[in-house]
Scaffold this active site. Structure first.
Site, PDB file in Angstrom:
ATOM      1  N   LYS A 196     -31.866  53.246 -24.803  1.00 46.36           N
ATOM      2  CA  LYS A 196     -32.084  53.444 -26.244  1.00 46.36           C
ATOM      3  C   LYS A 196     -30.779  53.767 -26.946  1.00 46.36           C
ATOM      4  O   LYS A 196     -30.627  53.535 -28.132  1.00 46.36           O
ATOM      5  CB  LYS A 196     -33.024  54.636 -26.471  1.00 46.36           C
ATOM      6  CG  LYS A 196     -34.452  54.399 -26.100  1.00 46.36           C
ATOM      7  CD  LYS A 196     -35.292  55.578 -26.597  1.00 46.36           C
ATOM      8  CE  LYS A 196     -36.290  56.024 -25.565  1.00 46.36           C
ATOM      9  NZ  LYS A 196     -36.015  57.324 -24.964  1.00 46.36           N
ATOM     10  N   LYS A 237     -28.042  49.822 -17.159  1.00 46.95           N
ATOM     11  CA  LYS A 237     -29.485  49.848 -17.457  1.00 46.95           C
ATOM     12  C   LYS A 237     -29.747  49.693 -18.960  1.00 46.95           C
ATOM     13  O   LYS A 237     -28.899  50.074 -19.791  1.00 46.95           O
ATOM     14  CB  LYS A 237     -30.134  51.108 -16.888  1.00 46.95           C
ATOM     15  CG  LYS A 237     -29.889  52.318 -17.666  1.00 46.95           C
ATOM     16  CD  LYS A 237     -30.804  53.475 -17.332  1.00 46.95           C
ATOM     17  CE  LYS A 237     -30.471  54.513 -18.369  1.00 46.95           C
ATOM     18  NZ  LYS A 237     -31.217  55.623 -18.567  1.00 46.95           N
ATOM     19  N   LYS A 270     -23.432  61.098 -19.936  1.00 44.57           N
ATOM     20  CA  LYS A 270     -23.653  61.367 -21.364  1.00 44.57           C
ATOM     21  C   LYS A 270     -22.538  62.220 -21.934  1.00 44.57           C
ATOM     22  O   LYS A 270     -22.169  62.073 -23.093  1.00 44.57           O
ATOM     23  CB  LYS A 270     -24.999  62.064 -21.583  1.00 44.57           C
ATOM     24  CG  LYS A 270     -26.187  61.129 -21.442  1.00 44.57           C
ATOM     25  CD  LYS A 270     -27.444  61.801 -21.976  1.00 44.57           C
ATOM     26  CE  LYS A 270     -28.682  60.964 -21.735  1.00 44.57           C
ATOM     27  NZ  LYS A 270     -29.914  61.636 -22.120  1.00 44.57           N
TER      28      LYS A 270
HETATM   29  P1  TYM Z   1     -36.115  58.750 -21.485  1.00 38.86           P
HETATM   30  O1  TYM Z   1     -36.694  58.762 -22.838  1.00 38.86           O
HETATM   31  O2  TYM Z   1     -34.660  58.516 -21.309  1.00 38.86           O
HETATM   32  O3  TYM Z   1     -36.865  57.676 -20.583  1.00 38.86           O
HETATM   33  C1  TYM Z   1     -38.265  57.659 -20.516  1.00 38.86           C
HETATM   34  C2  TYM Z   1     -38.763  56.969 -19.260  1.00 38.86           C
HETATM   35  O4  TYM Z   1     -38.318  55.608 -19.227  1.00 38.86           O
HETATM   36  C3  TYM Z   1     -37.637  55.354 -18.011  1.00 38.86           C
HETATM   37  N1  TYM Z   1     -36.570  54.397 -18.288  1.00 38.86           N
HETATM   38  C4  TYM Z   1     -36.428  53.224 -17.657  1.00 38.86           C
HETATM   39  N2  TYM Z   1     -37.151  52.635 -16.696  1.00 38.86           N
HETATM   40  C5  TYM Z   1     -36.743  51.413 -16.278  1.00 38.86           C
HETATM   41  N3  TYM Z   1     -35.665  50.761 -16.786  1.00 38.86           N
HETATM   42  C6  TYM Z   1     -34.920  51.323 -17.759  1.00 38.86           C
HETATM   43  N4  TYM Z   1     -33.883  50.672 -18.264  1.00 38.86           N
HETATM   44  C7  TYM Z   1     -35.298  52.608 -18.245  1.00 38.86           C
HETATM   45  N5  TYM Z   1     -34.791  53.428 -19.198  1.00 38.86           N
HETATM   46  C8  TYM Z   1     -35.584  54.524 -19.212  1.00 38.86           C
HETATM   47  C9  TYM Z   1     -37.104  56.703 -17.565  1.00 38.86           C
HETATM   48  O5  TYM Z   1     -36.846  56.735 -16.186  1.00 38.86           O
HETATM   49  C10 TYM Z   1     -38.217  57.614 -17.974  1.00 38.86           C
HETATM   50  O6  TYM Z   1     -39.245  57.629 -16.992  1.00 38.86           O
HETATM   51  N6  TYM Z   1     -35.713  62.822 -18.981  1.00 38.86           N
HETATM   52  C11 TYM Z   1     -36.798  61.912 -19.208  1.00 38.86           C
HETATM   53  C12 TYM Z   1     -37.844  62.460 -20.153  1.00 38.86           C
HETATM   54  C13 TYM Z   1     -38.548  63.666 -19.621  1.00 38.86           C
HETATM   55  C14 TYM Z   1     -39.473  63.678 -18.551  1.00 38.86           C
HETATM   56  C15 TYM Z   1     -39.907  65.048 -18.427  1.00 38.86           C
HETATM   57  C16 TYM Z   1     -39.973  62.710 -17.696  1.00 38.86           C
HETATM   58  C17 TYM Z   1     -38.448  64.942 -20.089  1.00 38.86           C
HETATM   59  N7  TYM Z   1     -39.275  65.769 -19.379  1.00 38.86           N
HETATM   60  C18 TYM Z   1     -40.827  65.435 -17.447  1.00 38.86           C
HETATM   61  C19 TYM Z   1     -40.887  63.116 -16.709  1.00 38.86           C
HETATM   62  C20 TYM Z   1     -41.314  64.446 -16.599  1.00 38.86           C
HETATM   63  C21 TYM Z   1     -36.231  60.581 -19.691  1.00 38.86           C
HETATM   64  O7  TYM Z   1     -35.574  59.925 -18.961  1.00 38.86           O
HETATM   65  O8  TYM Z   1     -36.525  60.158 -20.917  1.00 38.86           O
END
Ligand code: TYM
Length: 338
Positions: A203, A200, A113
């Site tokens: 968003k 991957k 990032k």
């Molecule tokens: P975020 O918003 O980037 O992603 C949210 C969840 O979606 C999963 N994910 C995916 N899974 C499969 N294929 C993909 N292409 C894909 N893109 C995203 C991510 O692995 C995630 O589970 N940092 C975290 C948010 C967070 C969080 C936490 C999660 C903040 N605090 C505490 C668990 C526990 C995140 O990746 O958000």
């Protein structure tokens, strides 16, 4: 006996896509049946990269509505907004002071990032995984269901809890923090981009055609699948490193059609892309239809949504304060009766 606890979250940046659903939210929905489940909309994480103040609140609200539309049940789970629980920021600060800087510099997502951000990298972006550790550790979570890309962040949360808090401040009788386990369900853990099967689905990809958003209307889904990258081979197959797009689209088809990988492998072994793509669009449209219908209902009833989020907030506040006080006391802050 105590139910095991689950905690997870998604950032409210842009519209949630099928990767977020298949990799994370879909698993929360199952887990809530047998576990005490906390899911938050991680809006504090959403400001670690430049954000738009005009849309943040709306996207936070709509992410919460999507959790419900995907099947999160407020009778079984606490659904809340991260920034409304002060303990997250407070524990994050304490953990910051106990976490070595070089642990953070190793984080792959930070490296990726920060390259995109150029000169504009905030301290918050570096600190993102510590805030995530605070989210998890505050709820004594046993399990954290996430996609594959979050594995390293979960290992960090475990190391902080074990090596930086428990090993240094726990007493024999009193362990301070529960050490959480990641729950990464292989199927759907890494949904790839529609325009490049080696990246991957994300968003933040500037190309909207790289992902299927949960709220995409049927004609847009069909258009995106039509445009999705393919190759010149006939027949789809899994796990051929030279054909990442075939493997990705076949996996999505397998999960959403509910047919086992072996069955879809046979079904699509001799199928050309021209026949496969409409099939895939069809399963996507029908899998997302119930979510979209439910979402439209929920988003029109803001009073009900507010009620659900307030209930989640109260429960999250109660649990997180207890953990925060335990940590504050154990690291030596002057105690006061709460
Ligand atoms: P975020 O918003 O980037 O992603 C949210 C969840 O979606 C999963 N994910 C995916 N899974 C499969 N294929 C993909 N292409 C894909 N893109 C995203 C991510 O692995 C995630 O589970 N940092 C975290 C948010 C967070 C969080 C936490 C999660 C903040 N605090 C505490 C668990 C526990 C995140 O990746 O958000």
């Amino acid at each position: 006996m105590h139910q095991k606890r689950v905690l997870s979250g998604v950032q409210p940046t842009g519209c949630l896509h099928i990767g977020n659903w298949l990799g994370a939210i879909r698993n929360w929905v199952e887990l809530q049946e047998e576990h005490e489940t906390f899911v938050c909309v991680v809006d504090l994480h959403a400001i670690t990269t430049p954000h738009d103040p005009k849309t943040l609140a709306k996207e936070t609200n709509s992410t919460a509505a999507l959790y419900l539309a995907c099947g999160m049940n407020p009778e079984k789970s606490s659904i809340f907004i991260q920034s409304q629980i002060p303990a997250h920021s407070e524990l994050c600060w304490i953990l910051n002071c106990l976490t070595p800087l070089n642990w953070m510099e190793r984080m792959i997502q930070f490296k990726e990032k920060s390259i995109k951000q150029g000169d504009n990298v905030s301290i918050g972006l570096l600190d993102y995984p510590v805030l995530m550790a605070a989210d998890i550790l505050l709820y004594d979570a046993d399990l954290v269901p996430v996609g594959e890309d979050q594995k390293q962040h979960l290992e960090l949360a475990r190391d902080i809890a074990q090596q930086r808090i428990n090993a240094r401040f726990s007493t024999k009788e009193n362990n301070i923090l529960k050490v959480p386990k990641p729950l990464i369900i292989k199927e759907g853990a890494k949904v790839m981009s529609l325009t490049d099967g080696t990246n991957k689905m994300s968003k933040s990809d500037s190309n909207e055609f790289s992902r299927i958003a949960l709220l995409d209307p049927p004609d847009l889904i069909t258009k995106k699948i039509k445009r999705a990258k393919t190759d010149s081979e006939i027949g789809l197959e899994f796990n051929n490193p030279k054909r990442p797009e075939a493997s990705n689209l076949l996996s999505i088809y397998s999960i959403l059609s509910g047919k086992a990988p072996q069955i879809v492998s046979e079904e699509c072994a001799d199928m050309g892309w021209g026949k496969f793509k409409p099939l895939l669009s069809e399963v996507l449209v029908s899998a997302l239809e119930p979510i979209q219908i439910k979402y439209k209902e929920l988003i029109q009833d803001q009073t009900e949504l507010d009620k659900i989020l307030e209930k989640g907030r109260l429960r999250a506040d109660e649990i997180s304060r207890k953990t925060l006080n335990r940590v504050k006391e154990s690291i030596g802050f002057l105690n006061r009766d709460y």
